[in-house]
Design an enzyme around this catalytic site. Structure first.
Site, mmCIF file in Angstrom:
data_model
loop_
_atom_site.group_PDB
_atom_site.id
_atom_site.type_symbol
_atom_site.label_atom_id
_atom_site.label_comp_id
_atom_site.label_asym_id
_atom_site.label_seq_id
_atom_site.Cartn_x
_atom_site.Cartn_y
_atom_site.Cartn_z
ATOM 1 N N ASP A 152 22.058 3.818 -16.833
ATOM 2 C CA ASP A 152 23.213 3.988 -15.524
ATOM 3 C C ASP A 152 24.604 3.162 -15.223
ATOM 4 O OD1 ASP A 152 22.630 6.580 -14.734
ATOM 5 O OD2 ASP A 152 20.744 4.740 -12.731
ATOM 6 N N GLU A 185 10.058 5.049 -16.338
ATOM 7 C CA GLU A 185 10.015 3.204 -16.558
ATOM 8 C C GLU A 185 8.739 3.193 -15.785
ATOM 9 O OE1 GLU A 185 13.089 4.727 -15.139
ATOM 10 O OE2 GLU A 185 13.866 3.985 -17.018
ATOM 11 N N ASP A 195 13.633 11.184 -17.214
ATOM 12 C CA ASP A 195 14.624 10.319 -17.072
ATOM 13 C C ASP A 195 13.065 9.949 -15.576
ATOM 14 O OD1 ASP A 195 16.149 8.495 -15.698
ATOM 15 O OD2 ASP A 195 17.268 10.448 -14.473
HETATM 16 O O1 MIG Z 1 17.889 8.104 -9.588
HETATM 17 O O2 MIG Z 1 18.837 12.450 -12.223
HETATM 18 O O3 MIG Z 1 19.887 7.654 -15.122
HETATM 19 O O4 MIG Z 1 21.822 9.978 -15.895
HETATM 20 O O5 MIG Z 1 21.577 11.792 -13.448
HETATM 21 C C1 MIG Z 1 18.823 8.211 -10.143
HETATM 22 C C2 MIG Z 1 19.887 12.376 -11.997
HETATM 23 C C3 MIG Z 1 18.218 9.156 -11.317
HETATM 24 C C4 MIG Z 1 18.940 8.649 -13.164
HETATM 25 C C5 MIG Z 1 19.483 8.416 -14.552
HETATM 26 C C6 MIG Z 1 21.069 9.849 -14.751
HETATM 27 C C7 MIG Z 1 20.702 10.432 -13.275
HETATM 28 C C8 MIG Z 1 19.617 10.948 -12.384
HETATM 29 N N1 MIG Z 1 19.038 9.825 -12.710
#
Ligand code: MIG
Length: 780
Positions: free
Chosen positions: A470, A397, A394
């Site tokens: 999200d 980007e 995650d």
């Molecule tokens: O700033 O890890 O899209 O699926 O649960 C949020 C916490 C960080 C974004 C992800 C989401 C995940 C969440 N993350």
């Protein structure tokens, strides 16, 4: 003597672009290798080199400017090697007037002509191509809106977008600058290979403007008879989708965050208690010790090795999240190692670039360096030593809690000996992280990898599955997932899913149920929910909702052999698993922008209910006969039908005559599948299918170590002849019984299996094979 842009050589494998006809060839140099390129020309436009290379009969590369780095999307060894005499041959020519122009021809007719090349280094590079508004455009990766991408300006810049995604949202987490165009004479594809910020401006009248902020305008132009041909070519160029382990096709449960090992155990127990299947469970960021990657909370997750073992024995994989941001903490080993070896992205001043993200002040690994990828790969031993076999990437980007939402434009990566500004390569960061993660699984578990990623770039299909970030618990987002996933599939990324139930906001029983009914057809079936939102494990809405949700989840498992087959096809040819309606019949106006129904493979037509209170909807049935699953009857296609439906299910149609490999329900893919079901859908005189099966885990499927079952049938007024042949020499499947499910309408006609009347003692390659007259709904 013509010179190929030397940088282009990183992407193009010399041997593969050898032409046939020596006389029309130019000799160029590729480092020390002599390279013969057919029809390649390099000229200077303004101050920028421009080269055109015919890579195969239906693929040319047009490169304006110098690529800053070797391509991360285009594989060196897989430039398509096509015969030179294809009907859809692409040609190009210079139109050297005041402004150099490029014209692309097919069958000798103009397909696309550039209206000048703008090469203004201060302001990036621009190429205008004629493109009638009436030609629908698909692909472009992860984008909001409808199926047809015409009429808008699209930007490629990986972004963490927490605000509700809407039709006005442009940049999202992934960037795949690949578009397919349905022209009036076949298909054309354009791939822009530049990992910096780029744009496809389709808001202009009858043209598209393709632009980049920096680096090269490096285009690949393809032609094909069908869109499938383009995706085939594109995934030869950028790599085929990886073949996932079978368990990853099962149901996956997530939440931000399960907060202790005990809670995880309770959740798994809940699945068993409610007779619901489960194959994977995610640990989100709260599992870590102060958000330090490769650590676990010493109290709540102290027993993780035991947890992983116990869950594996239950057929459930634990998948931890791994974010790229590394906490700046002098007492933390990952930070220490990275600092002493200089593994982090640097600021313009040369020290590690710092920013804030979940762990507080953090630094970011420079995945562009192979040595950093290797280090990161090795860090995964922390988890793989516990028996963990899948990872969730995650925030890659990469997302940063600052105004830019990412690293500074002038932060520095070290790539092949030069320092390159982050903004020039931003979109490639997540892809390189995923490659490192996937290679950790292969190296340390000797298994096929499963990586789930949020960010990506063209080529991400080689190493990771993608979820769409999200979303929200809203009907709009349920609906939006369909064209978004369809277009991802048309962009080479077959393994995708949206958070079922919606991530932010509270899901409601009806929305959740409708989402599960659609989500059991997402290539990735994962339920995920944000912190602080109402719980949405599949039993949370109580009866009668749980029973409806259970039906959808059980259906997923019954479909697994069919789905696995689709994944294998995707892996071999790049074809998507979810297919837009025009896939079956092109040039039908109704389907050009059809964003609310789709094909799941070629045999199943899915018409989800996408509105609150919906109990009926119109469904487009392509020409031919269809079998309505709910009504158990044939329906004539080539028209819209009104499908009535209750809350129990959504309208689903099977293609007449199709043959589907199915399985009885089991609560995890770890449970042996003892029976293979072969469903023959009524409505055709004959049909054929080849089903291949393997252990679902062995790393190198190229060895073709699978069992092959070929099935054919032929129906005449007097009898039905079925032919089954099974080759188990390379792999002994789990199933010990084959059940042929044939239409009730075949009753009263003898059914022959390999020439003999089928009976209780019938066998195929030593395996028992029996016959049942069934309605498809009995098996789905
Ligand atoms: O700033 O890890 O899209 O699926 O649960 C949020 C916490 C960080 C974004 C992800 C989401 C995940 C969440 N993350």
């Amino acid at each position: 003597m013509t010179e190929l842009n030397t940088r282009s050589s990183f992407a193009v494998q010399p041997e593969r672009v050898l032409g046939q006809d020596q006389s029309s060839q130019h000799r160029v140099c590729y480092r020390s290798n002599p390279l013969v390129v057919r029809d390649s020309t390099r000229i200077y436009h303004d101050k920028h080199p421009l080269s055109v290379t015919q890579l195969s009969a239906n693929l040319i590369r047009v490169c304006l400017g110098e690529p800053l780095i070797a391509s991360v999307a285009v594989l060196p060894a897989t430039i398509p090697d096509h015969p030179t005499d294809l009907p859809n041959r692409i040609e190009w020519s210079w139109l050297p007037d005041d402004q150099w122009q490029i014209a692309v021809h097919r069958h000798g007719q103009g397909l696309a002509t550039s209206r000048g090349l703008y090469a203004d280094s201060a302001d990036g590079l621009y190429l205008y191509l004629a493109l009638p508004d009436a030609w629908p455009v698909y692909g472009l990766g992860e984008k909001t809106g409808e199926l047809n991408k015409q009429g808008k300006k699209w930007t490629f810049w990986n972004s963490d977008v927490f605000l509700p995604h809407s039709d006005a949202t442009d940049e999202l987490y992934q960037s795949i600058p690949f578009m397919t165009v349905s022209t009036d004479q076949g298909w054309m594809g354009i791939f822009l290979d530049n990992p910096g910020r780029s744009r496809f401006d389709l808001s202009l009248t009858d043209e598209v403007c393709i632009s980049v902020d920096g680096g090269a305008l490096d285009l690949y132009v393809f032609t094909g008879e069908t869109i499938g041909e383009l995706i085939d070519l594109y995934t030869q160029l950028t790599g085929r989708p990886f073949l996932p382990p079978k368990w990853a096709l099962g149901y996956q449960q997530s939440r931000h965050s399960y907060e202790s090992g005990q809670e995880v155990r309770n959740i798994v127990e809940g699945f068993r208690r409610h007779d619901l299947p489960l194959d994977a469970l995610y640990l989100d960021i709260l599992c870590m010790d102060g958000y330090r990657v490769f650590s676990l909370d010493p109290k709540a997750f102290a027993q993780t090795p035991e947890l992983v073992d116990d869950l594996l024995a239950e057929g459930v994989r634990v998948i931890p999240i791994v974010d790229p941001g590394v906490k700046r903490d002098p007492h933390y080993r990952v930070y220490q190692q990275g600092m002493s070896a200089d593994y982090f992205v640097q600021s313009a001043q040369g020290d590690p670039w710092q920013g804030r993200v979940w762990p507080g002040e953090s630094v970011w690994p420079d995945f562009f360096q192979p040595r950093v990828q290797a280090w990161w790969q090795d860090l995964h031993r922390y988890y793989t030593d516990m028996g963990i076999q899948g990872f969730w990437n995650d925030m890659n980007e990469p997302a940063v809690f600052n105004d830019r939402m990412t690293l500074d434009a002038d932060a520095l990566h070290h790539i092949d000996g030069s320092a390159v500004a982050h903004e020039s390569v931003h979109n490639a960061y997540g892809l390189l992280m995923c490659e490192s993660t996937a290679s950790a699984i292969v190296a340390q578990c000797a298994q096929r990898p499963f990586v789930l990623t949020r960010a990506g770039y063209a080529g991400i299909q080689r190493s990771a599955a993608v979820w769409t970030g999200d979303n929200r618990s809203s009907w709009e987002h349920l609906r939006m997932s369909v064209p978004m996933l369809l277009n991802m599939g048309l962009s080479g990324v077959a393994f995708t899913g949206a958070d079922i139930g919606g991530f932010m906001d509270d899901s409601r029983p009806e929305l959740f149920t409708r989402w599960m009914q659609l989500g059991c057809f997402y290539p990735l079936m994962r339920n995920h929910c944000a912190i602080g939102q109402a719980r949405q494990e599949p039993w949370c809405f109580a009866e009668p909702w749980t029973a409806r949700v259970r039906q959808a989840m059980h259906r997923r498992y019954k479909l697994l052999p069919y789905l696995y087959q689709l994944f294998r096809d995707a892996h071999e040819t790049g074809l998507p698993i979810l297919r837009p309606m025009f896939w079956l019949e092109e040039q039908v106006e109704q389907t050009e922008n059809m964003s609310d129904q789709f094909m799941f493979g070629d045999a199943l037509l899915i018409a989800p209910i996408l509105v609150a209170g919906g109990v009926a909807r119109s469904v487009w049935l392509p020409k031919g006969l269809w079998h309505s699953l709910a009504e158990d009857r044939s329906v004539l296609g080539g028209q819209f039908v009104l499908a009535q439906t209750g809350l129990e299910d959504i309208p689903i149609y099977l293609k007449a005559g199709a043959i589907l490999p199915l399985a009885p329900y089991r609560h995890s893919t770890a449970r042996a599948q003892k029976e293979l079901r072969i469903l023959i859908v009524d409505g055709a005189e004959h049909g054929r299918m080849l089903f291949r099966d393997d252990d679902g885990l062995t790393v190198n499927p190229a060895e073709n170590r699978y069992a092959r079952l070929s099935i054919g049938y032929h129906k005449s007024p007097a009898q039905v002849e079925c032919h089954l042949s099974l080759d188990r020499s390379y792999y002994k499947p789990e199933w010990q019984l084959i059940t042929l499910g044939v239409p009730q309408a075949w009753k009263g006609r003898p059914v022959l299996l390999n020439g003999e009347p089928i009976n209780g003692r019938s066998k195929v390659d030593g395996l028992r094979c029996r016959l049942q007259y069934i309605s498809p709904s009995a098996w789905l």
